[in-house]
Design a protein around this motif. Structure first.
Motif, PDB file in Angstrom:
ATOM      1  N   LEU A 282       3.240 -55.227 -45.419  1.00 29.17           N
ATOM      2  CA  LEU A 282       2.317 -55.071 -44.040  1.00 29.17           C
ATOM      3  C   LEU A 282       3.062 -56.013 -43.377  1.00 29.17           C
ATOM      4  O   LEU A 282       3.605 -55.763 -42.084  1.00 29.17           O
ATOM      5  N   TRP A 283       3.486 -57.571 -43.570  1.00 33.71           N
ATOM      6  CA  TRP A 283       4.051 -58.179 -42.638  1.00 33.71           C
ATOM      7  C   TRP A 283       5.670 -57.976 -42.542  1.00 33.71           C
ATOM      8  O   TRP A 283       5.728 -57.683 -41.329  1.00 33.71           O
ATOM      9  N   PHE A 284       6.577 -57.605 -43.464  1.00 33.83           N
ATOM     10  CA  PHE A 284       7.922 -57.312 -43.113  1.00 33.83           C
ATOM     11  C   PHE A 284       8.152 -56.058 -42.402  1.00 33.83           C
ATOM     12  O   PHE A 284       8.875 -55.912 -41.847  1.00 33.83           O
ATOM     13  N   GLY A 285       7.088 -55.097 -42.936  1.00 32.73           N
ATOM     14  CA  GLY A 285       7.180 -53.895 -42.410  1.00 32.73           C
ATOM     15  C   GLY A 285       6.686 -53.765 -40.758  1.00 32.73           C
ATOM     16  O   GLY A 285       7.447 -53.092 -40.065  1.00 32.73           O
ATOM     17  N   GLY A 286       5.799 -54.684 -40.491  1.00 31.06           N
ATOM     18  CA  GLY A 286       5.459 -54.720 -39.081  1.00 31.06           C
ATOM     19  C   GLY A 286       6.510 -55.382 -38.464  1.00 31.06           C
ATOM     20  O   GLY A 286       6.950 -54.912 -37.211  1.00 31.06           O
ATOM     21  N   LEU A 287       6.997 -56.477 -38.770  1.00 35.22           N
ATOM     22  CA  LEU A 287       8.246 -56.990 -38.177  1.00 35.22           C
ATOM     23  C   LEU A 287       9.321 -56.215 -37.975  1.00 35.22           C
ATOM     24  O   LEU A 287      10.074 -56.071 -36.702  1.00 35.22           O
ATOM     25  N   LEU A 288       9.893 -55.270 -39.043  1.00 30.89           N
ATOM     26  CA  LEU A 288      10.933 -54.241 -38.978  1.00 30.89           C
ATOM     27  C   LEU A 288      10.618 -53.305 -37.727  1.00 30.89           C
ATOM     28  O   LEU A 288      11.321 -53.054 -37.079  1.00 30.89           O
ATOM     29  N   LEU A 289       9.294 -52.695 -37.847  1.00 33.00           N
ATOM     30  CA  LEU A 289       8.733 -51.710 -37.046  1.00 33.00           C
ATOM     31  C   LEU A 289       8.848 -52.043 -35.559  1.00 33.00           C
ATOM     32  O   LEU A 289       9.480 -51.308 -34.761  1.00 33.00           O
ATOM     33  N   TYR A 290       8.322 -53.351 -35.454  1.00 29.73           N
ATOM     34  CA  TYR A 290       8.201 -53.612 -33.852  1.00 29.73           C
ATOM     35  C   TYR A 290       9.667 -54.179 -33.361  1.00 29.73           C
ATOM     36  O   TYR A 290       9.632 -53.798 -32.198  1.00 29.73           O
ATOM     37  N   SER A 291      10.449 -54.495 -34.315  1.00 31.48           N
ATOM     38  CA  SER A 291      11.711 -55.067 -33.588  1.00 31.48           C
ATOM     39  C   SER A 291      12.543 -53.519 -33.480  1.00 31.48           C
ATOM     40  O   SER A 291      13.201 -53.625 -32.300  1.00 31.48           O
TER      41      SER A 291
END
Length: 989
Positions: A282-291
């Motif tokens: 959830l954390w790294f996926g959120g960072l990746l998707l938002y970026s």
């Protein structure tokens, strides 16, 4: 059997085997009777073919605690049991970690001799028997956790055949003392068609074998983009993707371990790691998707995402480790969907703006969303339990689509960037070629210009040489003039100093001695400054020589220090001297050594208000020694320290510096030290200390006789402070109490005392040594005139004037500024801050008195103008705004208490926040009225208005304006206006 016995009795009970047949019949009848009490489950071939396998978790089981003698062919006396998949809290009665479980089954005619299979799922150990015969088992059954060996073989099939349709007992000898999962201490048994189950299990194993390959692909992609991030750290998308892919790979690997391992402990930790990785996903996926979608991550979203991921991570950790529980509310899917949708919206907007390659990310997100909804969440419920392997395979393949698309997007972005760089490089090469051609043309032009410049330079050089020679000649003339004029100063100084010395010696009048001492001290100070200027002039022209003679350095330094003891005592400073020698004879220039030491000691005392001034003489090596002076004064700022040895430089050139100076002393000390073959350095920390260290050659000399020492020049004796002349007993003359009060603000003690003495015969005088103290005195005593210097510590004269003129207590006080700054700009600045007069130093005493009298006369005329009846209100608008505001406040305070007979000067002062003395002086200065007169005037004016408007009778008005006696009111009214109140009432409005 009964029909058979009735039809063939003779055959059964005749012959030699009759007894044996009878016994067999009796035993058979007993078995039939016993079996009639057991519950038997019938396996139908059609049902097995349709359902592949049947679950016997909630069948009619029988349970016996502990161990039994084998073979076990009966469940007589056993407890009934409805669930073999029990946990720690719902285990069978008398369960202590080991027992026997029995199930009676039979098959229909179609399933007779058909190859069936039995599958058991547990975390313990089992031995399986059919009608007392062992058919299989897993692990090692034991009586304790140490003896048993728990395993999980849920995919292994045990072949079964039933040759008839009679009931058969399936007995399980089972133990579980470990309890990896608290809700699963028991086991699960399934029976099905072997020929149907084996291909299904083989297919599941094959499908799950793709999970490690999926994980390997994720790790390879992660490694690739991690290396890209190391080579190009600004592109953080590579780092986010690498972390995201690593977490996906770990999830795939732990899922494979969970299904393929035979160790329950490994299963437990695989499930635990997988759950923790979901939070990281959830954390790294959120960072990746938002970026990817937005190009940046909003701070509030970053904080929210971190908080949710951390909470989920810690909740899963606490439940799994501390509580060993797996069944709790899982909000991960909801949060992930929200983040996914938000990021998809960013991708959608980026695609509409035309960002290259972003549509690939959008397609990948749509595919992943469909895979998650229809496989992971199983919205349509299309995946049966036996299809978990296919579902897991589909999910892992779907998960792989997104990293591959992200990797392609980043690779295409990298390729576009590389292509752009290549295009730029080609453009740069083209421009470089063009620039080289232009450069060649420029070189040709420069070569031509260089020839012209050389000719011009030769001409200019000759001209500059002529100007230099002329400047040198002018400099020689200037130096000669400077030397001559300073020498000419010495003659009048001598004629000033010597008569002053004669007056000090011969005249005993205290006033004469004071003025003569003041003249002599300042003449000597001026002579010292002139000598320093002459020394600098000699050093500049190279005419100063070093004259070495034997010097006993210790005693000389003690003399120099002793000269400053009166000044040190006056300021409360301790003088300390330390030396590595008790006696030190050296060859040195006595005069230059004295000037260096005196300058350093003078500066140390000048810039130190309290503490210690320490002089130290130390041996550095065999050929040099150091003389250091360390004080505890205000220090020097680091950025100013490199410039303090430059001529005429002052570390604090402002108007609020605490000490006077010309910037000559340290420059002279440095040049003298270098002339003697030494050096000087400075070290300082603001508000802590300053250290001046002189390094000089150590040239030993033979000790000299006392008469030779006496013949040497002695140190200059500093003139003591003026107050010493009067031994602290002389007091200033005191004027009478009705005289005007004058405030003198001057940081120079001698000048301040001189001004105070000059004024003391005609005025009452108070004084302050700096602007801050002077402002406080002015606000406390409200003087009639303020005389202030401009250049003072704490606050300069401009600030003092600005503060006093903006304070309603002191805004009316005339301010006279005294300063050595005589420029037009300084005068304009003083007038702009509100100064009433501006006198330059040196000032003429009569001029100062004339200015003071003129200002006080102007103030008296204003008092007379505004002190007349009714002028307070009719002419108030002519006053400065701050004075008008003050009078309005005072008038408003009185009007608010008109009917209060006890409201007087004390109450009025408290009402407006002033002391009675301050209020009295302020009103006297503005209106020439005391607070009581002012209150009475307000009351009379208000009474006149009330009577004129016929608002009340004379008695009523008397009470309304604070008079308890109408007769007293009438008398006061008549004294104020010259006619009684009855005449006002009698007049027509």
């Amino acid at each position: 059997f009964i029909i058979f016995v009735m039809e063939y009795p003779k055959k059964i009970f005749s012959g030699k085997m009759a007894v044996k047949r009878l016994v067999s019949i009796i035993i058979l009848l007993g078995c039939i009777t016993r079996l009639s009490a057991q519950k038997v489950f019938t396996l139908h071939a059609d049902s097995l073919k349709k359902n592949i396998e049947l679950s016997f978790i909630y069948a009619d089981w029988y349970f016996h605690s502990g161990d039994l003698q084998q073979p076990v062919v009966s469940t007589q006396g056993w407890d009934t049991l409805q669930n073999t998949s029990f946990g720690k809290s719902d285990h069978p009665r008398n369960w202590k970690g080991m027992g026997w479980f029995g199930l009676w089954v039979k098959v229909d005619e179609k399933a007779v001799n058909k190859k069936l299979c039995l599958r058991i799922n547990h975390d313990g150990a089992s031995e399986i028997f059919v009608d007392g015969r062992p058919v299989g088992g897993f692990g090692k059954v034991g009586f304790s956790a140490k003896e048993m060996q728990g395993v999980s073989y849920a995919k292994e099939l045990i072949p079964l055949w039933f040759g008839d349709t009679l009931p058969h007992l399936i007995a399980v000898r089972y133990s579980n003392f470990i309890g990896v999962y608290p809700d699963f201490y028991g086991f699960q048994i399934f029976i099905g068609d072997y020929n149907l189950m084996r291909p299904l299990i083989n297919r599941s194993v094959n499908l799950r074998s793709f999970l490690p390959m999926n994980a390997a692909a994720q790790f390879i992609l992660a490694l690739l983009h991690l290396l890209l991030f190391f080579f190009y750290p600004k592109q953080k998308l590579n780092l986010y993707f690498a972390a995201f892919a690593i977490v996906l790979g770990v999830i795939s690997e732990t899922a494979y371990l969970f299904y393929e391992t035979h160790s329950p402990v490994v299963q437990y930790y695989a499930k635990f790691i997988s759950g923790e990785c979901l939070a990281l996903l959830l954390w790294f996926g959120g960072l990746l998707l938002y970026s990817v979608g937005y190009g940046h991550i909003p701070k509030w979203k970053l904080i929210t995402l971190a908080a949710v991921s951390s909470i989920y991570f810690m909740e899963h950790l606490v439940n799994a480790v501390w509580y060993n529980a797996w069944h709790y509310n899982d909000y991960f899917s909801f949060v992930f969907v929200v983040v996914f949708c938000d990021a998809f919206w960013g991708v959608f907007k980026a695609a509409r703006k035309g960002r290259p390659g972003i549509r690939l990310i959008g397609v990948a997100m749509i595919v992943v969303a469909l895979v998650c909804f229809f496989t992971w969440m199983d919205i349509l419920h299309i995946w049966a339990t036996r299809q978990d392997a296919l579902r897991l395979f589909t999910l892992s393949m779907g998960e792989l689509i997104f990293p591959v698309c992200i990797s392609l997007y980043l690779a295409l972005d990298f390729a576009r960037t590389n292509q752009n760089l290549s295009d730029k490089l080609k453009e740069v090469k083209t421009l470089s070629a063009h620039a080289l051609a232009q450069e060649a043309e420029k070189r040709a032009l420069i070569a031509n210009e260089a020839r012209h410049l050389e000719e011009t330079v030769r001409e200019r050089t000759a001209e500059i040489q002529r100007q230099t020679d002329k400047l040198k000649e002018m400099d020689v003339v200037k130096s000669r003039f400077f030397t001559n004029i300073t020498h000419e100063f010495k003659t009048p100084l001598t004629l000033i100093s010597n008569p002053a010395q004669e007056l000090l010696a011969k005249n005993e009048d205290v006033s004469v001695q004071y003025h003569a001492g003041l003249i002599k001290k300042n003449a000597e100070r001026l002579l010292q400054l002139i000598n320093q200027l002459l020394d600098l002039s000699k050093l500049e022209s190279g005419l100063m020589n070093v004259t070495q003679s034997p010097v006993e350095l210790i005693s000389e330094l003690k003399k120099y220090i002793g000269n400053y003891e009166p000044l040190a005592k006056q300021k409360g400073i301790e003088l300390v001297f330390t030396s590595d020698w008790e006696e030190l004879w050296i060859l040195s220039d006595h005069d230059k050594l004295e000037k260096i030491s005196s300058n350093l000691l003078s500066n140390a005392l000048k810039f130190t208000d309290k503490g210690t001034v320490k002089t130290a003489l130390e041996k550095r090596d065999d050929i040099t020694f150091t003389l250091s002076v360390r004080d505890t004064g205000k220090g020097i700022a680091p950025f100013k320290l490199p410039y303090i040895f430059e001529r005429f430089y002052q570390a604090d050139p402002s108007d609020i510096r605490s000490a006077e100076g010309t910037g000559i002393g340290l420059a002279l000390a440095k040049e003298l030290a270098e002339l003697m073959g030494g050096d000087i350095r400075a070290e300082s920390v603001e508000d802590q200390y300053t250290l001046m260290e002189v390094t000089l050659p150590l040239l030993p000399a033979l000790p000299q006789q006392q008469d030779e020492i006496a013949a040497m020049p002695s140190a200059i004796q500093l003139q003591p402070d003026i107050s010493v002349l009067f031994n602290g007993t002389e007091k200033l003359p005191v004027a009478d109490n009705d005289s005007n009060l004058i405030l003198v603000i001057e940081d120079n003690d001698e000048l301040r005392e001189f001004i105070c003495r000059s004024l003391a015969n005609r005025f009452r005088v108070i004084h302050a040594p700096d602007g801050k103290a002077g402002t406080a005195l002015a606000q406390e005593h409200i003087p009639n005139v303020i005389i202030t210097d401009i250049m003072m510590p704490e606050m300069d004269g401009y600030e003092v004037c600005s503060v006093l003129k903006s304070d309603e207590r002191t805004s009316h006080i005339p301010v006279i500024m005294l300063t050595a700054k005589s420029g037009t700009e300084s005068r304009i600045q003083g007038i702009e801050t509100g100064a009433d007069a501006y006198l330059g130093k040196p000032f003429v005493q009569k001029e100062l008195f004339a200015v003071m009298e003129n200002l006080m006369k102007t103030r008296r005329l204003l008092q007379e103008k505004y002190s007349k009846n009714n002028m307070i209100f009719t002419k108030a608008d002519e006053l400065p705004s701050i004075e008008k505001q003050f009078l309005d406040r005072v008038q408003s305070a009185v009007q608010n208490h008109l009917d209060n007979e006890l409201f007087g000067a004390d109450q009025l002062a408290a009402e407006i926040g002033l002391s009675r003395t301050q209020l009295h002086r302020k009103l006297k200065a503005l209106l020439g009225k005391s607070p009581g007169d002012f209150i009475r005037t307000i009351r009379m004016e208000h009474a006149y208005h009330l009577l004129k408007e016929r608002i009340a009778t004379v008695s009523g008005v008397a009470y309304m304006v604070g008079f308890s006696n109408p007769a007293s009111f009438s008398a006061s009214f008549s004294r104020h206006f010259g006619f009684p109140p009855s005449e006002v009432v009698g007049k027509k409005a």
